[in-house]
Design a protein around this motif. Structure first.
Motif, PDB file in Angstrom:
ATOM      1  N   GLY A   2     -19.893  29.675  51.021  1.00 36.70           N
ATOM      2  CA  GLY A   2     -19.664  29.719  52.457  1.00 36.70           C
ATOM      3  C   GLY A   2     -18.209  29.798  52.856  1.00 36.70           C
ATOM      4  N   THR A   3     -17.302  29.681  51.917  1.00 37.65           N
ATOM      5  CA  THR A   3     -15.870  29.789  52.211  1.00 37.65           C
ATOM      6  C   THR A   3     -15.457  31.251  52.218  1.00 37.65           C
ATOM      7  OG1 THR A   3     -15.270  27.597  51.392  1.00 37.65           O
ATOM      8  CG2 THR A   3     -13.563  29.280  51.304  1.00 37.65           C
ATOM      9  N   LYS A   4     -14.794  31.655  53.312  1.00 39.56           N
ATOM     10  CA  LYS A   4     -14.362  33.043  53.454  1.00 39.56           C
ATOM     11  C   LYS A   4     -12.878  33.054  53.833  1.00 39.56           C
ATOM     12  CE  LYS A   4     -18.898  34.111  55.453  1.00 39.56           C
ATOM     13  NZ  LYS A   4     -19.538  34.760  54.302  1.00 39.56           N
ATOM     14  N   VAL A   5     -12.080  33.784  53.047  1.00 39.27           N
ATOM     15  CA  VAL A   5     -10.633  33.852  53.266  1.00 39.27           C
ATOM     16  C   VAL A   5     -10.193  35.304  53.279  1.00 39.27           C
ATOM     17  CG1 VAL A   5      -8.351  33.083  52.491  1.00 39.27           C
ATOM     18  CG2 VAL A   5     -10.361  31.651  52.051  1.00 39.27           C
ATOM     19  N   LEU A   6      -9.400  35.652  54.274  1.00 39.91           N
ATOM     20  CA  LEU A   6      -8.803  36.984  54.356  1.00 39.91           C
ATOM     21  C   LEU A   6      -7.393  36.912  53.791  1.00 39.91           C
ATOM     22  CD1 LEU A   6      -8.836  39.931  55.360  1.00 39.91           C
ATOM     23  CD2 LEU A   6      -8.059  39.077  57.591  1.00 39.91           C
ATOM     24  N   CYS A   7      -7.117  37.695  52.765  1.00 41.06           N
ATOM     25  CA  CYS A   7      -5.802  37.720  52.114  1.00 41.06           C
ATOM     26  C   CYS A   7      -5.182  39.098  52.320  1.00 41.06           C
ATOM     27  CB  CYS A   7      -5.933  37.444  50.612  1.00 41.06           C
ATOM     28  SG  CYS A   7      -6.768  35.889  50.215  1.00 41.06           S
ATOM     29  N   VAL A   8      -4.015  39.141  52.955  1.00 39.14           N
ATOM     30  CA  VAL A   8      -3.342  40.407  53.240  1.00 39.14           C
ATOM     31  C   VAL A   8      -1.945  40.380  52.633  1.00 39.14           C
ATOM     32  CG1 VAL A   8      -2.576  42.009  55.028  1.00 39.14           C
ATOM     33  CG2 VAL A   8      -4.646  40.636  55.382  1.00 39.14           C
ATOM     34  N   ALA A   9      -1.611  41.429  51.880  1.00 40.62           N
ATOM     35  CA  ALA A   9      -0.292  41.552  51.251  1.00 40.62           C
ATOM     36  C   ALA A   9       0.546  42.562  52.029  1.00 40.62           C
ATOM     37  CB  ALA A   9      -0.441  42.007  49.801  1.00 40.62           C
ATOM     38  N   SER A  10       1.768  42.162  52.376  1.00 40.72           N
ATOM     39  CA  SER A  10       2.705  43.041  53.076  1.00 40.72           C
ATOM     40  C   SER A  10       3.906  43.309  52.176  1.00 40.72           C
ATOM     41  CB  SER A  10       3.168  42.397  54.387  1.00 40.72           C
ATOM     42  OG  SER A  10       2.070  42.178  55.249  1.00 40.72           O
ATOM     43  N   PHE A  11       4.147  44.580  51.898  1.00 35.90           N
ATOM     44  CA  PHE A  11       5.248  45.009  51.026  1.00 35.90           C
ATOM     45  C   PHE A  11       6.397  45.508  51.893  1.00 35.90           C
ATOM     46  CE2 PHE A  11       6.448  46.717  46.771  1.00 35.90           C
ATOM     47  CZ  PHE A  11       7.553  47.461  47.137  1.00 35.90           C
ATOM     48  N   THR A  12       7.579  44.935  51.719  1.00 33.55           N
ATOM     49  CA  THR A  12       8.758  45.400  52.450  1.00 33.55           C
ATOM     50  C   THR A  12       9.926  45.567  51.491  1.00 33.55           C
ATOM     51  OG1 THR A  12       9.382  43.120  52.991  1.00 33.55           O
ATOM     52  CG2 THR A  12       8.091  44.311  54.629  1.00 33.55           C
ATOM     53  N   ALA A  13      10.738  46.583  51.772  1.00 32.79           N
ATOM     54  CA  ALA A  13      11.948  46.780  50.976  1.00 32.79           C
ATOM     55  C   ALA A  13      12.953  45.698  51.340  1.00 32.79           C
ATOM     56  CB  ALA A  13      12.531  48.155  51.249  1.00 32.79           C
ATOM     57  N   GLY A  14      13.700  45.225  50.328  1.00 36.07           N
ATOM     58  CA  GLY A  14      14.700  44.194  50.565  1.00 36.07           C
ATOM     59  C   GLY A  14      14.174  42.819  50.218  1.00 36.07           C
ATOM     60  N   VAL A  15      15.100  41.882  50.123  1.00 38.30           N
ATOM     61  CA  VAL A  15      14.781  40.507  49.756  1.00 38.30           C
ATOM     62  C   VAL A  15      15.530  39.550  50.691  1.00 38.30           C
ATOM     63  CG1 VAL A  15      14.279  40.945  47.311  1.00 38.30           C
ATOM     64  CG2 VAL A  15      16.640  40.575  48.037  1.00 38.30           C
ATOM     65  N   PRO A  16      15.159  38.272  50.685  1.00 46.31           N
ATOM     66  CA  PRO A  16      15.913  37.301  51.489  1.00 46.31           C
ATOM     67  C   PRO A  16      17.399  37.307  51.122  1.00 46.31           C
ATOM     68  CG  PRO A  16      13.876  36.333  50.690  1.00 46.31           C
ATOM     69  CD  PRO A  16      14.002  37.654  50.011  1.00 46.31           C
ATOM     70  N   ARG A  17      18.224  36.872  52.040  1.00 45.65           N
ATOM     71  CA  ARG A  17      19.677  36.934  51.850  1.00 45.65           C
ATOM     72  C   ARG A  17      20.128  36.246  50.575  1.00 45.65           C
ATOM     73  NH1 ARG A  17      23.012  34.698  56.799  1.00 45.65           N
ATOM     74  NH2 ARG A  17      21.870  32.838  56.151  1.00 45.65           N
ATOM     75  N   TRP A  18      19.522  35.128  50.250  1.00 50.74           N
ATOM     76  CA  TRP A  18      19.937  34.391  49.059  1.00 50.74           C
ATOM     77  C   TRP A  18      19.555  35.101  47.762  1.00 50.74           C
ATOM     78  CZ3 TRP A  18      15.757  33.144  46.064  1.00 50.74           C
ATOM     79  CH2 TRP A  18      14.507  33.084  46.710  1.00 50.74           C
ATOM     80  N   ARG A  19      18.700  36.152  47.869  1.00 52.01           N
ATOM     81  CA  ARG A  19      18.247  36.886  46.686  1.00 52.01           C
ATOM     82  C   ARG A  19      18.978  38.216  46.517  1.00 52.01           C
ATOM     83  NH1 ARG A  19      14.596  34.380  43.047  1.00 52.01           N
ATOM     84  NH2 ARG A  19      13.246  35.909  42.064  1.00 52.01           N
ATOM     85  N   LYS A  20      19.719  38.647  47.529  1.00 48.97           N
ATOM     86  CA  LYS A  20      20.353  39.965  47.501  1.00 48.97           C
ATOM     87  C   LYS A  20      21.353  40.085  46.358  1.00 48.97           C
ATOM     88  CE  LYS A  20      19.852  41.196  52.384  1.00 48.97           C
ATOM     89  NZ  LYS A  20      20.538  41.472  53.661  1.00 48.97           N
ATOM     90  N   GLY A  21      21.352  41.267  45.717  1.00 50.86           N
ATOM     91  CA  GLY A  21      22.275  41.515  44.616  1.00 50.86           C
ATOM     92  C   GLY A  21      21.798  40.999  43.282  1.00 50.86           C
ATOM     93  N   SER A  22      20.659  40.322  43.259  1.00 47.58           N
ATOM     94  CA  SER A  22      20.153  39.756  42.001  1.00 47.58           C
ATOM     95  C   SER A  22      19.387  40.790  41.178  1.00 47.58           C
ATOM     96  CB  SER A  22      19.228  38.569  42.293  1.00 47.58           C
ATOM     97  OG  SER A  22      18.044  39.007  42.949  1.00 47.58           O
ATOM     98  N   GLY A  23      18.928  41.868  41.846  1.00 48.14           N
ATOM     99  CA  GLY A  23      18.084  42.838  41.159  1.00 48.14           C
ATOM    100  C   GLY A  23      16.642  42.384  41.037  1.00 48.14           C
ATOM    101  N   GLU A  24      16.335  41.240  41.631  1.00 46.68           N
ATOM    102  CA  GLU A  24      14.991  40.680  41.523  1.00 46.68           C
ATOM    103  C   GLU A  24      14.306  40.648  42.878  1.00 46.68           C
ATOM    104  OE1 GLU A  24      15.523  36.835  39.790  1.00 46.68           O
ATOM    105  OE2 GLU A  24      15.572  37.632  37.740  1.00 46.68           O
TER     106      GLU A  24
END
Length: 281
Positions: free
Chosen positions: A54-76
């Motif tokens: 009876g449990t129903k969950v909607l899971c939506v994935a959103s893909f965007t270019a770029g990363v959070p500021r603290w991650r920029k330049g890491s290549g990850e």
């Protein structure tokens, strides 16, 4: 929605079935009926409706270019998740957290669990400096909402990664997803360990546990609490064995749904009451 191909699959073989069935007729090591429907929405680079009974969950994935500021330049890249429940996902209405002006501790905890679980199986370097956010919204709650969210979010994540590769945003030569991941609840109810607890068992459980496991059988996270009586090592081992039975079946269902042709809305069912393999249009 249109009538789309449905694949029905049989449950995994049981081990050590108890003589007395549970309230819903299942054996102690049996999942509820499981359904994963891909591309449930037109929007989103990956979208899944996952159902654990009876449990129903909607899971939506959103893909965007770029990363959070603290991650920029890491290549990850970065993968994170947000979890929420609709006001009437349960038997009585609850206020929206946005109206209350404060996100609850449970919501934060589950959001972080989903994010950690997904990051355990993705190579963020192979993802490149891209971000994928998983939104997991509980439409109906009958126990196991966090475990259903992890299981469905992985399928949505896989579709989002495939979208990124098709768009040229992710290097197709690299393996981004190192493994799959799913989760299931286990607990001690009425003195015996059981798999995949609905709400009516969850509220009676002496011990309640959520277990996150990779497709290859490694543990990502184990959340366990003795609600009424402490559990011993033997009970812990029994619960973890049950969790591996359940997540092995969930991983199989995930593989089946992801192996079906791209561009179609498809449903794969597994767990209790599943029939033998069949495809219908």
């Amino acid at each position: 929605m249109t009538s789309d191909p449905t694949v029905t699959t049989s449950a995994a073989p049981a081990t050590g079935r108890a003589a007395a069935p549970r309230g819903d007729g299942r054996a102690v090591d049996e999942l509820r009926p499981i359904s994963i429907t891909r591309r449930y929405l037109d929007a989103g680079e990956g979208s899944v409706l996952v159902e654990f009974g009876g449990t129903k969950v909607l899971c939506v994935a959103s893909f965007t270019a770029g990363v959070p500021r603290w991650r920029k330049g890491s290549g990850e890249g970065w993968v994170t998740a947000e979890y929420a429940m609709l006001p009437r996902a349960t038997s009585s209405r609850s206020d929206r957290e946005s109206v209350r002006g404060k996100v609850g501790g449970r919501t934060h905890e589950i959001s972080r669990l989903i994010g950690r679980s997904l990051r355990a199986i993705i190579d963020v370097a192979a993802l490149g400096e891209n971000t994928i956010v998983l939104d997991c919204d509980v439409l109906q709650a009958d126990g196991g909402t966090r475990t259903a969210s992890v299981t469905g979010a992985y399928v949505a994540l896989a579709d989002a990664v495939a979208w990124g590769i098709a768009q040229g945003s992710v290097d197709a030569r690299k393996v981004v997803l190192r493994d799959s991941v799913s989760a299931v609840s286990v607990g001690v109810v009425g003195g015996r360990p059981v798999l995949d607890l609905p709400y009516e068992e969850d509220v009676r459980a002496d011990t309640d546990m959520n277990v996150v496991v990779t497709g290859s059988g490694s543990f990502v996270e184990v959340q366990g609490t003795a609600e009424h009586a402490p559990f011993d090592r033997a009970e812990l081992d029994s619960l973890l064995d049950l969790a591996l039975v359940g997540t092995s079946e969930l991983a199989r269902v995930q593989r089946e749904v992801l192996a079906l042709p791209a561009g179609e809305t498809v449903t794969v069912r597994g767990g209790a009451q599943a029939a033998g393999p069949a495809v219908t249009a």
